[in-house]
Design an enzyme around this catalytic site. Structure first.
Site, PDB file in Angstrom:
ATOM      1  N   GLU B  63       4.946   3.289   2.462  1.00  0.00           N
ATOM      2  CA  GLU B  63       5.740   2.718   3.549  1.00  0.00           C
ATOM      3  C   GLU B  63       6.147   3.735   4.600  1.00  0.00           C
ATOM      4  O   GLU B  63       6.131   3.446   5.800  1.00  0.00           O
ATOM      5  CB  GLU B  63       6.987   2.021   2.981  1.00  0.00           C
ATOM      6  CG  GLU B  63       6.690   0.711   2.250  1.00  0.00           C
ATOM      7  CD  GLU B  63       6.118   0.888   0.854  1.00  0.00           C
ATOM      8  OE1 GLU B  63       6.155   2.022   0.335  1.00  0.00           O
ATOM      9  OE2 GLU B  63       5.649  -0.100   0.264  1.00  0.00           O
ATOM     10  N   HIS B 132      14.102  -7.326  -4.668  1.00  0.00           N
ATOM     11  CA  HIS B 132      13.158  -8.096  -3.854  1.00  0.00           C
ATOM     12  C   HIS B 132      13.842  -9.192  -3.033  1.00  0.00           C
ATOM     13  O   HIS B 132      13.167 -10.094  -2.542  1.00  0.00           O
ATOM     14  CB  HIS B 132      12.071  -8.736  -4.721  1.00  0.00           C
ATOM     15  CG  HIS B 132      10.976  -7.802  -5.130  1.00  0.00           C
ATOM     16  ND1 HIS B 132      11.163  -6.797  -6.041  1.00  0.00           N
ATOM     17  CD2 HIS B 132       9.678  -7.707  -4.747  1.00  0.00           C
ATOM     18  CE1 HIS B 132      10.022  -6.134  -6.222  1.00  0.00           C
ATOM     19  NE2 HIS B 132       9.111  -6.669  -5.438  1.00  0.00           N
TER      20      HIS B 132
HETATM   21  C1  LIG Z   1       7.612   0.553  -2.552  1.00  0.00           C
HETATM   22  C2  LIG Z   1       6.896  -0.713  -2.816  1.00  0.00           C
HETATM   23  N1  LIG Z   1       5.916  -1.105  -1.981  1.00  0.00           N
HETATM   24  C3  LIG Z   1       5.249  -2.252  -2.191  1.00  0.00           C
HETATM   25  C4  LIG Z   1       5.554  -3.038  -3.264  1.00  0.00           C
HETATM   26  C5  LIG Z   1       4.842  -4.357  -3.469  1.00  0.00           C
HETATM   27  N2  LIG Z   1       3.947  -4.258  -4.600  1.00  0.00           N
HETATM   28  C6  LIG Z   1       4.342  -4.630  -5.830  1.00  0.00           C
HETATM   29  S1  LIG Z   1       3.189  -4.311  -6.961  1.00  0.00           S
HETATM   30  C7  LIG Z   1       2.137  -3.698  -5.809  1.00  0.00           C
HETATM   31  C8  LIG Z   1       0.804  -3.198  -6.224  1.00  0.00           C
HETATM   32  C9  LIG Z   1       0.949  -2.140  -7.231  1.00  0.00           C
HETATM   33  O1  LIG Z   1      -0.301  -1.764  -7.638  1.00  0.00           O
HETATM   34  P1  LIG Z   1      -0.474  -0.837  -8.897  1.00  0.00           P
HETATM   35  O2  LIG Z   1       0.367   0.371  -8.764  1.00  0.00           O
HETATM   36  O3  LIG Z   1      -1.930  -0.645  -9.057  1.00  0.00           O
HETATM   37  O4  LIG Z   1       0.129  -1.696 -10.091  1.00  0.00           O
HETATM   38  P2  LIG Z   1      -0.392  -3.089 -10.678  1.00  0.00           P
HETATM   39  O5  LIG Z   1       0.273  -4.175  -9.917  1.00  0.00           O
HETATM   40  O6  LIG Z   1      -1.865  -3.137 -10.528  1.00  0.00           O
HETATM   41  O7  LIG Z   1       0.041  -3.088 -12.093  1.00  0.00           O
HETATM   42  C10 LIG Z   1       2.691  -3.742  -4.550  1.00  0.00           C
HETATM   43  C11 LIG Z   1       2.024  -3.305  -3.328  1.00  0.00           C
HETATM   44  C12 LIG Z   1       6.614  -2.618  -4.101  1.00  0.00           C
HETATM   45  N3  LIG Z   1       7.013  -3.359  -5.142  1.00  0.00           N
HETATM   46  N4  LIG Z   1       7.250  -1.462  -3.871  1.00  0.00           N
END
Ligand SMILES: Cc1ncc(C[n+]2csc(CCOP(=O)(O)OP(=O)(O)O)c2C)c(N)n1
Ligand SMILES: [Mg+2]
Lengths: 340, 330
Positions: B63, B132
């Site tokens: 971000e 959230h």
């Molecule tokens: C700081 C932040 N940015 C964006 C998000 C939204 N978000 C939640 S899960 C996710 C993807 C995460 O991917 P990964 O680290 O590969 O974990 P996975 O969901 O595949 O277990 C995103 C972008 C968040 N929760 N926190």
């Protein structure tokens, strides 16, 4: 493992315990998925079915007094580290008997009695906390270690890098374990990461790093066991890249069908649970009947947990104002508002 | 003028699309914007298919870099529209937002323009818990150098976003997760809505209710309830919080002599306090009762729905507050 390996009693117990936990998590999440889809569970929910071997292998390599931080996809991790299915299920239902008294929900399961420092709604936010717990263990002179789970997508976030640098700099007992389930929400690696090999990347921080088959519970176990031993000897942090896959979409509601069908099928064929069952049987650690009995026990326990959760009272609305501060008087004063 | 009923998220999408067609320097940047995903709340759906992956840039989860890089692009000839998936994640980019984007023009003695829009969505009501569902509009309004829009209808969302994209100052554009699927009429013809102009969403004589974002819908429901009891409430949506259309609010209070301010951020040091301060200063003589605020209680958002409802403002809370100003609550 070759079939001729003779297993000692300790290994047998460990394997059966790991099998039990794999099944426990699988059943828990299957049910959570169904209950959510039936409209019984509120909020957002991220399911980790397919990734259980990483959670279980890693947490089984820890001592109960070791710490763990997890992510938004934390059901498996937290249960593997010792959160009860009863407490977790009641939390998903939003009942007073929930492990976080219905304040946290699916994304925020924490259980400080099990040294589960929390799942987390914010990507990569667990890493600095893990560094702090490692710093604390070192300052307090214990030989506790900290397991920091994060997703593949999280590796692109600043806090992971700051944390790896600090942990390496201060030689902290932190194990950074990347659960590489191949996607960050909808985004594949090629869209969030410039270099393919994160193991080499991690080594650049001066951190010892390995890649494991994240669907092989024993491989994950061995990697974390070794990393923990090194950490306890004061040799600092480790990085483990655990390759796995989430069978379902990013969250319930996303069917995940935007991924290639063949890819999903190929990974389902690598299901960690039948795979470990086979290893157990080949090594004579248990019989099919033994394992079926474990499955039945876990299923019965889970069904009881679901019934208990559904029957448990919902929190009284006014309790929303509890748990904000420790200090009762100053806390009440701080929370007080002017809404008529 | 012909109109169509569209969803709020379509209004946001259409505004971005029209501005991308109009100006080749406009591009979108953020997490998971591309098709088939099309944004986590689908506010960029079909845009990468139409404009290509270069103009709809998917980023890693970073971000601070999304906003910092958008600023860099804005300073060098482009017009970025950045999406931060949740208001809660804006916290990750706060240095870029507060110390960089908002101040670079001032710190450089007015040398540069910052044509940058930061879109995000906030709000509770979905049991999304403490990380959230934040409504942090007050944090953003507190930063000199940013304009802040917070529309409640598809019509306002589209018109304001088009204006925002054309502005040469940074705009923080706040959507609400529970508004994306709401529908409303939007003209087929092109239109824009100026910043700093409130919209009176309902006319009334007895009490003024100023509300923002999803709380406008609550205020309108409350006004309908109040009508059944013979109370006529005027509902004002300022649409932009910075700048604020003071005149429309003050004129209304001049007529009704009573004011309730509703917003979804927590009460303490919140946006409603700012409006109350304004009206007590400039409309003191018009007031027949203390100004009431209806905001989220001063606690983090809990997960469980009953707890969450208790903490968030409700229609009943607004009704009660309005009656309070009229001395009709024992
Ligand atoms: C700081 C932040 N940015 C964006 C998000 C939204 N978000 C939640 S899960 C996710 C993807 C995460 O991917 P990964 O680290 O590969 O974990 P996975 O969901 O595949 O277990 C995103 C972008 C968040 N929760 N926190
Ligand atoms: Mg992932």
């Amino acid at each position: 493992m070759t079939p001729e390996t003779i297993l000692d009693a300790e290994t047998k117990t460990l394997w059966l315990d790991m099998f039990r936990k794999l099944v426990r998590i699988r059943h828990f999440e299957r049910s959570a998925f169904e209950l959510y889809t039936a409209g019984k569970l509120p909020g957002f929910m991220h399911i980790s079915i397919g990734q259980e071997a990483t959670a279980v292998g890693a947490c089984s390599a820890l001592r109960p007094d070791d710490y763990m931080t997890s992510t938004h996809r934390g059901h498996g991790d937290t249960i593997a580290k010792g959160v009860s299915v009863e407490g977790a299920m009641a939390e998903l239902f939003g009942r007073v008997t929930g492990v976080c008294r219905a304040k946290g929900g699916s994304m925020h399961i924490a259980d400080f009695s099990q040294n589960v420092l929390g799942a987390n709604g914010i990507v990569a936010a667990g890493a600095p906390i893990a560094v702090g717990a490692g710093l604390s263990a070192k300052k307090r002179g214990t030989d506790q270690v900290v397991l920091c789970f994060f997703g593949d997508g999280a590796l692109a976030s600043g806090p992971i890098h700051e944390s790896m640098n600090c942990a390496a700099l201060w030689k902290l007992p932190v194990i950074f374990l990347r659960q590489n389930n191949q996607y960050a929400e909808s985004t594949p690696r090629t869209d969030y990461q410039g270099i393919p090999d994160v193991v080499e990347w991690a080594k650049g921080y001066g951190i010892s790093a390995v890649r494991v088959d994240g669907n092989d519970v024993l491989a994950v176990y061995r990697a974390v066991k070794e990393a923990a031993a090194r950490a306890r000897r004061g040799e600092g942090p480790s990085f483990i890249e655990s390759e796995t896959y989430r069978w379902y979409g990013h969250n319930i509601g996303d069917p995940g069908t935007w991924r290639p069908k063949e890819e999903i099928q190929a990974w389902k064929a690598k299901d960690p649970i039948p795979r470990f069952r086979k290893v157990i049987l080949e090594n004579g650690a248990a019989t099919d009947a033994d394992l079926d009995a474990i499955e039945a026990e876990e299923e019965a326990r889970l069904q009881a947990a679901i019934e208990a959760a559904e029957a448990a009272p919902k929190p009284k609305p006014g309790t929303a104002l509890e748990d904000v501060y420790v200090d009762p008087d100053l806390g009440a004063q701080a929370i007080q508002g002017v809404r008529p | 003028m012909t109109t169509r009923e569209i969803m709020y998220r379509e209004a946001i999408r259409d505004a971005q699309r029209e501005e991308m067609l109009r100006d080749p320097t406009v591009f979108l940047i953020g997490e998971d914007l591309r098709d088939p995903w099309g944004g986590t709340y689908k506010a960029t759906q079909n845009l990468s298919t139409e404009f290509g992956n270069e103009r709809v840039l998917n980023t890693p989860i970073c971000e601070e870099t999304i906003i910092g890089a958008s600023l860099g692009a804005a300073l060098t000839g482009l017009r970025p529209v950045a999406e931060l998936m949740y208001f809660d994640f804006v916290m990750r980019s706060m240095d870029a937002v507060v110390n960089q984007v908002a101040k670079v023009r001032y710190m450089s003695g007015g040398q540069v323009k910052v044509p940058l829009v930061i879109r995000t969505q906030g709000g509770g009501g979905r049991s999304s818990a403490a990380q959230h569902g934040n409504s942090l509009e007050a944090w953003i309004c507190h930063v000199p150098g940013l304009f802040v829009a917070m529309p409640s209808t598809p019509y306002d969302a589209k018109g304001l976003l088009k204006t925002a994209i054309r502005m040469d100052d940074p705009v923080f554009f706040i959507e609400h997760k529970l508004l994306y699927m709401t529908k409303g009429p939007v003209p087929d013809e092109e239109y824009t809505i100026p910043f700093g102009v409130a919209d009176v969403k309902r006319k009334g004589d007895d009490v003024t209710i100023v509300a923002t974002s999803r709380m406008v819908l609550f205020a309108l429901e409350a006004a309908a309830e109040l009508e059944k009891e013979g109370i006529s409430a005027e509902v004002i949506d300022p649409r932009t919080l910075v700048p604020l259309d003071e005149a429309t609010i003050l004129e209304s209070v001049h007529k009704t002599n009573r004011l309730v301010v509703v917003n979804e951020g927590v009460e303490r040091c919140g946006w409603a306090a700012e409006v109350a301060a304004l009206v007590q200063k400039k409309g003191f003589g018009d007031l027949d009762a203390p100004i009431e605020r209806v905001c989220t209680r001063n606690v983090p958002l809990p997960f469980q729905p009953d707890l969450e409802n208790y903490v968030l403002p409700s229609v009943a809370d607004i009704v009660r507050a309005a009656k309070y100003t009229l001395g009709k609550v024992e």
